[in-house]
Design a protein around this motif. Structure first.
Motif, short mmCIF file in Angstrom:
data_model
loop_
_atom_site.label_atom_id
_atom_site.label_comp_id
_atom_site.label_asym_id
_atom_site.label_seq_id
_atom_site.Cartn_x
_atom_site.Cartn_y
_atom_site.Cartn_z
N ARG A 1 0.82 -1.21 0.00
CA ARG A 1 0.00 0.00 0.00
C ARG A 1 0.85 1.26 0.00
O ARG A 1 0.59 2.21 -0.76
CB ARG A 1 -0.90 -0.02 1.24
N TRP B 1 -2.82 0.03 9.65
CA TRP B 1 -3.35 -0.54 8.41
C TRP B 1 -4.83 -0.18 8.22
O TRP B 1 -5.26 0.20 7.14
CB TRP B 1 -3.17 -2.05 8.41
N THR C 1 -6.22 2.14 5.05
CA THR C 1 -7.07 1.49 4.03
C THR C 1 -8.55 1.70 4.26
O THR C 1 -9.37 1.11 3.56
CB THR C 1 -6.79 -0.01 3.99
N ARG C 2 -8.96 2.52 5.23
CA ARG C 2 -10.36 2.65 5.60
C ARG C 2 -11.22 3.08 4.42
O ARG C 2 -10.82 3.89 3.58
CB ARG C 2 -10.50 3.66 6.75
N THR C 3 -12.43 2.54 4.39
CA THR C 3 -13.41 2.93 3.37
C THR C 3 -14.77 3.25 3.99
O THR C 3 -15.67 3.71 3.29
CB THR C 3 -13.59 1.81 2.34
#
Length: 445
Positions: free
Chosen positions: A124, A167, A171-173
């Protein structure tokens, strides 16, 4: 009439083909994982009893598993050391039995989680499968990281929590992931009380890494406060417990003032010095309980800093050197707790020497990667601030803490997976450029 120019595609060099194989072949990744797991499982075969801090944590976990509470050596309620690690280990003991085998397997699971997040964050942060795999490989063979797996110390479990929390934020959505991040950072705070300073760092990088900074600020501020709020709520039950059992509102632990004093006094060396005269005098002073003694220690430490600002600043390089220069401190645990240490002392010492050299190479690569990345991003017209800065922010966190308190090499343990991620990117980048330069040119006949 102009001659027609024919362009021949250049063949990739042998090095470039090997790099592509390393970055794409499934068997390579399986091999790295096998090596990572095997080395950490193998070290569990070494018989090493908990000593010093590890002995204290192990005993507290056993006490919690037996339903006796979080008590000091005299049987009184305590909050001197943060309770997160003994609580987690105690829950594991209550389910699988109190033993060094249970401890080792719990740390092995945590170490595997560190490996998973190392690979995922490498992909990432740097957008490169090859760099992510190289970082995981570097961590796989890092002796000091391996050596901690059988030990009843906080480092392996804490590093897993810290990396998992990072992490989730990166990467949160959706908002539920913010809740998960808050829970992870909250429990990590119960393991190491200063953890919450990482949360503003994460959201500051996210804020500045893209354009429209002022338009994005309210949303990111709200998300950051949500994570902090959930983390505080996670810690709150322990704070209430401290008020009930100790009679004072202690957020996490009662050793902040004590730790400050051990690093800041007339005979301070930059290291943790619990045997300093001023510390021993305080510990022997009658009429103080755990909470009031910590408050008095904090008062003495702050008074010394205020009265001796020049000496406090002069200690900073010594503290930083103690934090970042030595490595391989896991060996101390084997020296004190492994019955076979004397028999194999030359092996332990050789591994530590090799580890120190390997650590030095990792840190040099980590430092060099900072300047290489800035140069590449400027060349490509990109904003220089990006998620790639997160490893350096994580390294800054213990650095600032040690300048105030004291330097101990084990405090850089949670930074090392991030160092490996970044060093992996640098190595793959350098080898990739070398492969391009060594590609054979087509021959015209």
């Amino acid at each position: 009439m102009s001659a027609k120019v024919i362009h021949f595609p250049s063949r990739p060099s042998r090095l470039a083909l090997r790099l592509e194989w390393f970055a794409t072949d499934k068997s390579v990744l399986l091999g790295i994982w096998a090596l990572y797991f095997a080395l950490r499982a193998a070290v569990l075969l070494i018989d090493v009893a908990p000593t010093s801090d590890a002995e204290w944590y192990y005993a507290r976990a056993a006490s919690l598993a037996a339903g006796l509470g979080y008590l000091d050596n005299s049987g009184a309620p305590t909050a001197f050391w943060p309770a997160g690690w003994p609580i987690a280990l105690g829950l594991t003991f209550s389910r699988f039995g109190t033993s060094l085998v249970t401890l080792g397997l719990f740390n092995l699971v945590s170490a595997m989680l560190i490996g998973v997040t190392t690979l995922a964050l490498g992909r990432r942060l740097f957008g490169s499968e090859g760099a992510a795999r190289a970082g995981l490989l570097m961590l796989a063979v890092y002796p000091n990281a391996i050596g901690y797996v059988p030990l009843a110390l906080t480092e392996v479990f804490y590093t897993a929590l810290l990396m998992a929390g990072c992490w989730v934020v990166v990467t949160r959505t959706n908002r539920w992931q913010l809740v998960s991040a808050g829970l992870l950072f909250g429990f990590a705070t119960l393991v190491k009380a200063q953890t919450l300073v990482v949360v503003p760092l994460l959201f500051a990088i996210d804020w500045l890494r893209m354009g429209q900074v002022w338009q994005r600020l309210p949303r990111l501020l709200g998300e950051g406060l949500t994570v902090l709020g959930i983390a505080v709520l996670t810690v709150l039950p322990w704070t209430i417990r401290n008020e009930v059992q100790l009679g004072h509102w202690v957020a996490v632990s009662t050793n902040g003032g004590y730790t400050l004093l051990t690093g800041n006094h007339d005979t301070a060396t930059g290291d943790y010095t619990p045997d300093a005269p001023v510390v021993k005098e305080l510990m022997a002073r009658p009429g103080l309980n755990e909470v009031t003694r910590d408050a008095e220690a904090g008062r003495l430490g702050m008074a010394w800093i205020t009265q001796n600002p020049d000496r406090f600043l002069a200690l900073a390089p010594k503290k930083l050197a103690r934090l970042w220069l030595p490595d391989g401190e896991a060996e101390w645990a084997y020296q004190g707790g492994a019955p076979g240490y004397e028999r194999f002392e030359i092996v332990y010492r050789a591994v530590r020497v090799l580890n120190q050299g390997y650590y030095a190479a990792l840190m040099l690569a980590f430092a060099a990667a900072f300047f290489v990345m800035i140069a590449r991003r400027r060349r490509d017209g990109q904003r220089w601030i990006g998620w790639w800065l997160l490893p350096y922010g994580i390294a800054l966190y213990p650095t600032l803490i040690c300048v105030v308190f004291s330097g101990q090499s084990r405090f850089h343990y949670p930074v090392m997976p991030w160092v490996c991620i970044t060093a992996g990117w640098l190595v793959m980048t350098a080898l990739g450029r070398l492969g391009e330069r060594t590609a054979p040119r087509p021959t015209l006949h």
